[in-house]
Enzyme design. Structure first.
Site, PDB file in Angstrom:
ATOM      1  CB  CYS A 117      -0.951  -0.022   1.186  1.00  0.00           C
ATOM      2  SG  CYS A 117      -2.097  -1.424   1.119  1.00  0.00           S
ATOM      3  CB  ILE A 118       3.956   2.373   1.653  1.00  0.00           C
ATOM      4  CG1 ILE A 118       3.288   2.453   3.019  1.00  0.00           C
ATOM      5  CG2 ILE A 118       4.965   3.512   1.481  1.00  0.00           C
ATOM      6  CD1 ILE A 118       2.514   3.724   3.273  1.00  0.00           C
TER       7      ILE A 118
END
Length: 208
Positions: A117-118
């Protein structure tokens, strides 16, 4: 002398908190979980102290991951939290609209997992024309190797790596800036380990 355009200021950046949730923290192995919480909390307090726009997003809150971590919720009590299905916040129209609404082109990233997700968000943001700063010690990966590889990939894509302490010191920069002095110092004292202990000692023991 004018400030460098390369530096973060309270007027040019926004913070993205991505999937700061207990269910994901369970899987973090790249950093001690309590240290990760300390660093993320320091970053959230920094955003509050300097008036940075914050975009907070979660995923799978009712299925596995749970809500925004309580400590972060307490630090940002009025912060809206956007729940989504996509791993990539840049593929969610509501989150994307919130990012655009900040009017900021420099984005700070903190959250979990670094490998997914980052990394997906940062690579997408870079392509969309944003200048991305990954607060590496406020991100957690499933493994130390996975975290490091994700950081390298984002850096290769043009993102800048930083730390929560660098962020707060970069935003303050001058300890004579009284408007944010007390808040910035309190963050460093509470969350900055040995450096924080030193600041507290200097305040309490040394003549001003």
């Amino acid at each position: 002398m004018a400030a460098s355009s390369k530096l973060l200021t309270p007027d040019n950046c926004a913070l993205l908190l991505i999937d700061q949730q207990a269910g994901l923290a369970f899987g973090v192995q790249s950093i001690d979980k309590q240290v990760l919480l300390n660093n993320s909390l320091a970053l959230a307090r920094t955003a509050s102290a300097f008036g940075l726009p914050v975009v907070a997003s979660t995923s799978a809150t009712k299925v596995y991951s749970g809500p925004l971590l309580p400590a972060l919720r307490a630090a940002l009590p009025d912060q809206p939290v956007i729940d989504r299905r996509s791993m990539n916040v840049f593929e969610d129209e509501t989150v994307l609209a919130a990012i655009e609404a900040t009017g900021r082109k420099k984005l700070l990233f903190s959250g979990m997992l670094t490998e997914a997700c980052i990394a997906f968000a940062v690579l997408s943001a870079q392509e969309a024309g944003y200048e991305c700063f990954v607060v590496a010690d406020a991100c957690g990966g499933q493994s130390a190797t996975g975290h490091e590889m994700a950081l390298r990939r984002m850096q290769d894509g043009g993102a800048t790596m930083t730390s929560w302490l660098q962020v707060v010191l970069e935003l303050q920069r001058d300890w004579t800036r009284r408007a944010t002095y007390d808040a910035a110092r309190a963050i460093v004292e509470a969350n900055g380990g040995g450096y924080g202990i030193g600041l507290a000692y200097a305040r309490d023991m040394l003549p001003h």
